[in-house]
Scaffold this motif. Structure first.
Motif, PDB file in Angstrom:
ATOM      1  N   GLU A 342      90.264  37.461  72.041  1.00 59.90           N
ATOM      2  CA  GLU A 342      89.532  36.243  71.579  1.00 59.90           C
ATOM      3  C   GLU A 342      88.618  35.615  72.581  1.00 59.90           C
ATOM      4  OE1 GLU A 342      87.911  34.896  69.375  1.00 59.90           O
ATOM      5  OE2 GLU A 342      89.471  35.661  68.134  1.00 59.90           O
ATOM      6  N   LYS A 343      87.562  35.230  72.105  1.00 61.56           N
ATOM      7  CA  LYS A 343      86.878  34.561  73.221  1.00 61.56           C
ATOM      8  C   LYS A 343      87.107  33.216  73.989  1.00 61.56           C
ATOM      9  CE  LYS A 343      83.809  34.225  69.541  1.00 61.56           C
ATOM     10  NZ  LYS A 343      82.576  34.063  68.947  1.00 61.56           N
ATOM     11  N   ASP A 344      88.254  32.652  73.547  1.00 58.23           N
ATOM     12  CA  ASP A 344      88.650  31.483  74.251  1.00 58.23           C
ATOM     13  C   ASP A 344      90.378  31.391  73.943  1.00 58.23           C
ATOM     14  OD1 ASP A 344      89.475  29.590  72.148  1.00 58.23           O
ATOM     15  OD2 ASP A 344      87.269  30.013  71.852  1.00 58.23           O
ATOM     16  N   SER A 345      91.096  30.773  74.887  1.00 50.20           N
ATOM     17  CA  SER A 345      92.477  30.727  74.491  1.00 50.20           C
ATOM     18  C   SER A 345      93.069  29.873  73.313  1.00 50.20           C
ATOM     19  CB  SER A 345      93.024  30.186  75.999  1.00 50.20           C
ATOM     20  OG  SER A 345      92.577  28.881  76.210  1.00 50.20           O
ATOM     21  N   THR A 346      92.016  28.815  72.990  1.00 50.58           N
ATOM     22  CA  THR A 346      92.614  27.992  71.933  1.00 50.58           C
ATOM     23  C   THR A 346      92.937  28.840  70.635  1.00 50.58           C
ATOM     24  OG1 THR A 346      91.019  26.367  72.809  1.00 50.58           O
ATOM     25  CG2 THR A 346      91.735  26.029  70.471  1.00 50.58           C
ATOM     26  N   ASN A 347      92.349  29.908  70.360  1.00 52.52           N
ATOM     27  CA  ASN A 347      92.601  30.631  69.175  1.00 52.52           C
ATOM     28  C   ASN A 347      93.085  31.993  69.356  1.00 52.52           C
ATOM     29  OD1 ASN A 347      91.845  28.438  67.050  1.00 52.52           O
ATOM     30  ND2 ASN A 347      89.706  28.646  67.716  1.00 52.52           N
ATOM     31  N   ALA A 348      93.610  32.386  70.509  1.00 58.88           N
ATOM     32  CA  ALA A 348      94.093  33.629  70.939  1.00 58.88           C
ATOM     33  C   ALA A 348      95.097  34.140  70.056  1.00 58.88           C
ATOM     34  CB  ALA A 348      94.749  33.402  72.118  1.00 58.88           C
ATOM     35  N   HIS A 349      95.291  35.648  69.653  1.00 59.89           N
ATOM     36  CA  HIS A 349      96.201  36.046  68.745  1.00 59.89           C
ATOM     37  C   HIS A 349      97.504  35.542  69.023  1.00 59.89           C
ATOM     38  CE1 HIS A 349      92.905  38.838  68.213  1.00 59.89           C
ATOM     39  NE2 HIS A 349      92.876  39.235  69.316  1.00 59.89           N
ATOM     40  N   ASP A 350      98.247  35.408  67.962  1.00 51.35           N
ATOM     41  CA  ASP A 350      99.750  34.927  68.044  1.00 51.35           C
ATOM     42  C   ASP A 350     100.494  35.424  66.656  1.00 51.35           C
ATOM     43  OD1 ASP A 350      99.195  33.155  66.276  1.00 51.35           O
ATOM     44  OD2 ASP A 350      99.045  31.577  67.610  1.00 51.35           O
ATOM     45  N   THR A 351     101.641  35.411  66.802  1.00 54.35           N
ATOM     46  CA  THR A 351     102.463  35.540  65.531  1.00 54.35           C
ATOM     47  C   THR A 351     102.044  36.962  64.803  1.00 54.35           C
ATOM     48  OG1 THR A 351     101.047  34.229  64.085  1.00 54.35           O
ATOM     49  CG2 THR A 351     103.006  33.140  65.083  1.00 54.35           C
ATOM     50  N   THR A 352     101.781  38.013  65.778  1.00 62.73           N
ATOM     51  CA  THR A 352     101.307  39.040  65.166  1.00 62.73           C
ATOM     52  C   THR A 352     102.276  40.381  65.387  1.00 62.73           C
ATOM     53  OG1 THR A 352      99.049  38.559  64.887  1.00 62.73           O
ATOM     54  CG2 THR A 352      99.233  40.839  65.115  1.00 62.73           C
ATOM     55  N   THR A 353     102.562  41.397  64.615  1.00 61.05           N
ATOM     56  CA  THR A 353     103.476  42.233  64.856  1.00 61.05           C
ATOM     57  C   THR A 353     102.762  43.812  64.151  1.00 61.05           C
ATOM     58  OG1 THR A 353     105.289  40.885  64.229  1.00 61.05           O
ATOM     59  CG2 THR A 353     105.845  43.175  64.158  1.00 61.05           C
ATOM     60  N   ILE A 354     102.962  44.737  65.351  1.00 59.86           N
ATOM     61  CA  ILE A 354     102.322  45.830  65.174  1.00 59.86           C
ATOM     62  C   ILE A 354     103.693  47.009  65.199  1.00 59.86           C
ATOM     63  CG2 ILE A 354     100.909  47.838  65.943  1.00 59.86           C
ATOM     64  CD1 ILE A 354      99.047  45.399  66.915  1.00 59.86           C
ATOM     65  N   VAL A 355     104.127  47.469  64.081  1.00 55.35           N
ATOM     66  CA  VAL A 355     105.429  48.253  64.110  1.00 55.35           C
ATOM     67  C   VAL A 355     105.274  49.384  63.143  1.00 55.35           C
ATOM     68  CG1 VAL A 355     106.291  46.507  62.090  1.00 55.35           C
ATOM     69  CG2 VAL A 355     107.984  47.764  63.681  1.00 55.35           C
ATOM     70  N   ASN A 356     105.639  50.533  63.627  1.00 54.86           N
ATOM     71  CA  ASN A 356     106.340  51.782  62.700  1.00 54.86           C
ATOM     72  C   ASN A 356     104.841  52.411  62.392  1.00 54.86           C
ATOM     73  OD1 ASN A 356     108.850  50.492  62.779  1.00 54.86           O
ATOM     74  ND2 ASN A 356     108.896  50.171  60.352  1.00 54.86           N
ATOM     75  N   ASN A 357     103.948  52.194  63.314  1.00 52.79           N
ATOM     76  CA  ASN A 357     102.473  52.909  62.916  1.00 52.79           C
ATOM     77  C   ASN A 357     102.432  54.500  63.556  1.00 52.79           C
ATOM     78  OD1 ASN A 357     101.036  50.820  61.739  1.00 52.79           O
ATOM     79  ND2 ASN A 357     101.611  49.789  63.415  1.00 52.79           N
ATOM     80  N   ALA A 358     101.931  55.368  63.244  1.00 51.71           N
ATOM     81  CA  ALA A 358     101.982  56.506  63.595  1.00 51.71           C
ATOM     82  C   ALA A 358     100.346  56.652  64.140  1.00 51.71           C
ATOM     83  CB  ALA A 358     102.095  57.813  62.643  1.00 51.71           C
TER      84      ALA A 358
END
Length: 456
Positions: A342-358
């Protein structure tokens, strides 16, 4: 007293008969001076539509080419008895837009509970099927091609409240060779094969969307969407694009690109599933509906520019409450997973899960992922075939062979896993979110999930 009762009975009977639903027939051998019965059909769809005024009214259109603007305006059925405009029997009549200068060749506007089924809609000067400020509309079993702009568009006008268009089902359509305004690949802007704009509760299910000179399926400034079990390939820039979408699920889609360079952007095949928050102007005000509560699972994505991508252009704002799970991604040109910082820390990625992907690559020089790790949870992903330095380490990751039916194949069944696959029983349960896999809507995933889109 008996005479009064008889009179009342006759009055009610006459009123009921007057309100009974009607069926009208249209054929190229007909005339608009006919009665509209099957034996005496009308000549134009437009004339028949003018007579629709009750729930469960129906129009049956026989085979032939109808060069007319079909405008279904201010028509209202009910949940149990929608108004129906459809092909007759197995006929697929053609609505042709040659020489018709209208925003939608087929317009369904200011209407509710209308079904539009089994037509071929071609050569629209703008949109093929345009759903406008309407609700509870079903568009099914149509073939839409040759539009200068969108093939099918569910749209709320800027002058109306967000979500005025809502509860739209777009099912089992073939949408191809649209957005011809960008057929040279260098237009300053372009549209989509199939899209929702400022709409709520739009379901896009079981469609084939391919070879459009704009994005394939888009949700733009829209909420509560479902993009499910579609076959999407060879569109321009993005095959599926979530732009300012919230509470939206993308599941069980087969997404891929051939080497059809006519649909490449800057020499690259389209992204598989792309997310971003671009700037939009509504009533002269820059407006956003930033990505939130997105679920992307059980998709098979082959040979995209980037398999799953987030772009921080325009507004940015990051990924929040996002689940990317049990997808099979093979052979992306750049990255199977590409999430820009993200371009600034105010809206940085969060509460995101990346799981079980091939995450599977086609050569050891190919990269798997470029994505931040702060505030994103990675676990139980499998990495195979690519540049080992481009993996993103997560809990319980695997590097073994997925043992697909045919690695590098061109069909979805080639990415089913075989006995002995390192995907089997190495995933993390997501039962609170989904219990199906790519190949089935039934509850095939129980206990320990497999990795990727297929549950062995």
């Amino acid at each position: 007293m008996r005479a009064l009762a008889l009179s009342l009975t006759l009055t009610l009977t006459t009123f009921a008969a007057a309100q009974a639903a009607q069926s009208y027939y249209v054929a190229k051998t007909g005339s608009d001076t006919n009665s509209g019965t099957e034996a005496s059909p009308f000549l134009t769809i437009t004339h028949a539509i003018g007579l629709l005024d009750e729930p469960d009214d129906r129009i049956y259109v026989k085979a032939g080419t109808y060069n007319e603007h079909v405008q279904i305006w201010d028509k209202h059925g009910s949940l149990a008895t929608p108004i129906r405009v459809q092909g007759y029997g197995t006929d697929v009549p053609i609505i042709d837009g040659t020489g018709i200068d209208e925003n939608g060749l087929v317009e369904i506007g200011d209407s509710s509970y209308v079904n539009f089924d089994q037509f071929e809609v071609q050569n629209a000067i703008a949109h093929g099927i345009f759903i406008y400020n309407a609700d509870n509309i079903k568009v099914r079993y149509n073939k839409v091609h040759g539009s200068q702009e969108c093939g099918i568009n569910a749209y709320t006008s800027s002058s109306s409240n967000f979500g005025t268009t809502h509860d739209i089902s777009i099912l089992n359509n073939r949408v191809y060779d649209n957005v011809k305004m960008n057929s040279t690949g260098n237009a300053s802007s372009w549209q989509q094969g199939l899209s929702a704009y400022r709409a709520n509760n739009v379901q896009i299910i079981d469609n084939s969307v391919y070879e459009n000179y704009g994005e394939g399926i888009d949700f733009i400034m829209s909420n509560n969407g479902l993009i499910s079990h579609n076959r999407v390939r060879d569109n321009f820039s993005a095959n599926i694009y979530l732009d300012n979408a919230t509470l939206t699920t993308v599941e069980r889609n087969f997404i891929h690109s051939y080497e059809y360079t006519a649909y490449y952007r800057n020499g690259d095949p389209a992204g598989g599933i792309v997310m971003a928050n671009e700037d939009y102007t509504v009533n002269n005000v820059t407006t956003h509906n930033p990505l939130d509560n997105i679920k992307i699972y059980n998709n098979i994505i082959l040979r995209a520019g980037n398999g799953i991508q987030y772009g921080n252009w325009d507004y940015g704002h990051g990924l929040h409450h996002t689940l990317i799970a049990n997808n099979t991604i093979y052979g992306a040109k750049y990255y199977d997973l590409y999430l820009q910082l993200e371009k600034d820390s105010t809206n940085a990625h969060d509460t995101t899960t990346i799981v079980n992907n091939a995450f599977v690559q086609s050569a050891s020089t190919k990269n798997y992922a470029s994505a931040p790790t702060s505030n994103i949870t990675y676990s139980n992903n499998l990495w195979y075939g690519g540049n080992s330095s481009s993996t993103i380490s997560g809990t319980n990751d695997r590097t073994g062979n997925p043992m697909f039916a045919e690695l590098g194949g061109w069909d979805d069944t080639d990415y089913a896993i075989a006995l002995g696959s390192d995907c089997i029983d190495h995933g993390a349960s997501q039962s609170s979110t989904f219990t199906s896999d790519y190949f089935s809507t039934s509850a095939v995933r129980t206990g320990t999930y497999d990795i990727g889109a297929d549950e062995y």
